[in-house]
Design a protein around this motif. Structure first.
Motif, PDB file in Angstrom:
ATOM      1  N   ASP A 135       0.857  -1.194   0.000  1.00 30.29           N
ATOM      2  CA  ASP A 135       0.000   0.000   0.000  1.00 30.29           C
ATOM      3  C   ASP A 135       0.889   1.239   0.000  1.00 30.29           C
ATOM      4  O   ASP A 135       2.038   1.185   0.454  1.00 30.29           O
ATOM      5  CB  ASP A 135      -0.834  -0.030   1.301  1.00 30.29           C
ATOM      6  N   ALA A 136       0.358   2.365  -0.483  1.00 32.67           N
ATOM      7  CA  ALA A 136       1.054   3.641  -0.290  1.00 32.67           C
ATOM      8  C   ALA A 136       0.875   4.130   1.140  1.00 32.67           C
ATOM      9  O   ALA A 136       1.701   4.868   1.667  1.00 32.67           O
ATOM     10  CB  ALA A 136       0.497   4.690  -1.249  1.00 32.67           C
ATOM     11  N   HIS A 137      -0.227   3.709   1.752  1.00 33.33           N
ATOM     12  CA  HIS A 137      -0.640   4.278   3.044  1.00 33.33           C
ATOM     13  C   HIS A 137      -0.539   3.277   4.183  1.00 33.33           C
ATOM     14  O   HIS A 137      -0.803   2.084   3.991  1.00 33.33           O
ATOM     15  CB  HIS A 137      -2.095   4.762   2.949  1.00 33.33           C
ATOM     16  N   ASP A 216      -3.312  -2.855  -1.966  1.00 32.46           N
ATOM     17  CA  ASP A 216      -3.998  -1.629  -2.374  1.00 32.46           C
ATOM     18  C   ASP A 216      -3.329  -1.179  -3.670  1.00 32.46           C
ATOM     19  O   ASP A 216      -2.108  -0.989  -3.707  1.00 32.46           O
ATOM     20  CB  ASP A 216      -3.851  -0.572  -1.273  1.00 32.46           C
ATOM     21  N   ASP A 218      -2.972   1.477  -4.940  1.00 32.93           N
ATOM     22  CA  ASP A 218      -2.210   2.732  -4.865  1.00 32.93           C
ATOM     23  C   ASP A 218      -0.780   2.538  -4.369  1.00 32.93           C
ATOM     24  O   ASP A 218      -0.026   3.513  -4.265  1.00 32.93           O
ATOM     25  CB  ASP A 218      -2.968   3.815  -4.094  1.00 32.93           C
TER      26      ASP A 218
END
Ligand code: MN
Length: 292
Positions: A135-137, A216, A218
């Motif tokens: 994920d980026a987050h 994710d 992203d």
């Protein structure tokens, strides 16, 4: 939920007609009601299926054909619009049923909160469960504007549920300072910015363990995947993400389920995100389903 009749709508390419005979079940979780920024991921699963028709059935990476793995596309879970708690409860019950039938759950989001009830159900069957999260987050918030049911909280929820030291995040480049501090203080693994190289170091440590993988979209750079709600510059390439899927495929971990979330077709004007996602799903099917 009835699985005994083949879903007759739009299905992922080469979906097997029989639930009974299939090893894996592909399903959509069309929910985007807790997102903090741009909605639209509820339409992700439909679009991923539609563009899958453009895929080759053969993987040049894995030297396998989709024909070699039986998977049943069960369509989308009919989630109640706007009701996060009921949606979560429905998803958990759905996964309970798939696991009771000994199927490999392969989910498509939807926002990332959908992964929380899936992982919770997986843990009931696999008490030694570990999570690989790309994920980026960080997704480690306790709440967002006072709301604990938010797409920024699923990894915190599962980390608290199964123990933070069983959760491994990769590619992370965005989050609040407190989230990174919480991870460090609680023994949770976070690899910032990169995925493939740190994954190569972690996989041997998870050898033999049941692992759920949540991706994710992203985690990819916006140049590779613009069609998502919360784009974040500085991500990895689709080539690195594919290589990471293949690294997991050849490792000694037991992949017991997986998902790919946050594809939002409305921001995907070239359709490159949906096309990339459908290829990722193909490689997950070919590389992971028979690793249980
Ligand atoms: Mn994210």
């Amino acid at each position: 939920m009835r699985f005994d009749e083949a879903y007759s709508g739009n299905v992922f390419i080469k979906s097997h007609p029989s639930f009974e005979e299939s090893e894996a079940v592909l399903y959509g979780m069309p929910m985007d009601w807790t997102v903090s920024y741009r909605p639209g991921s509820r339409f992700g699963p439909t679009r991923i299926r539609e563009v899958s028709i453009g895929l080759e059935e053969y993987s040049a990476y894995l030297d396998r054909e989709l024909e070699e793995v039986k998977y049943f596309d069960a369509g989308d879970i009919p989630l109640p619009f706007g009701n996060a708690q009921r949606s979560i409860d429905m998803i958990e019950g759905y996964i309970d049923e798939l696991l009771a039938a000994d199927k490999f759950p392969l989910g498509m989001g939807g926002e990332h909160l959908v992964s929380w009830p899936v992982m919770k159900a997986m843990y009931k069957k696999y008490p030694d469960l570990a999570i690989i999260h790309m994920d980026a987050h960080t997704d480690l918030r306790e709440e967002y504007e006072g709301e604990p049911l938010s797409h920024s909280t699923p990894i915190r929820k599962i980390a608290e549920h199964i123990g933070p030291s069983n959760v491994y995040s990769f590619g992370i480049r965005s989050g609040m300072k407190e989230e990174f501090v919480w991870a460090k203080e609680n023994g949770m693994h976070i690899s910032k910015f990169e995925v493939l190289e740190p994954l190569k170091e972690i996989l041997p440590k998870l050898a033999g363990r049941p692992v759920y993988v949540t991706i994710d979209i992203d985690v990819l750079d916006p140049a590779h995947a613009p069609g998502t709600g919360t784009v974040d510059a500085g991500g990895i390439t689709s080539k690195e993400l594919l290589a990471s899927i293949h690294e997991i495929a050849k490792s000694d971990i037991r992949v017991v389920g997986a998902d790919l979330v946050e594809v939002a077709p409305i921001y995907d004007s070239s359709e490159q995100t949906a096309n990339t996602a459908s290829k990722l799903i193909r490689e997950m099917i070919l590389g992971w389903v028979q690793k249980r």
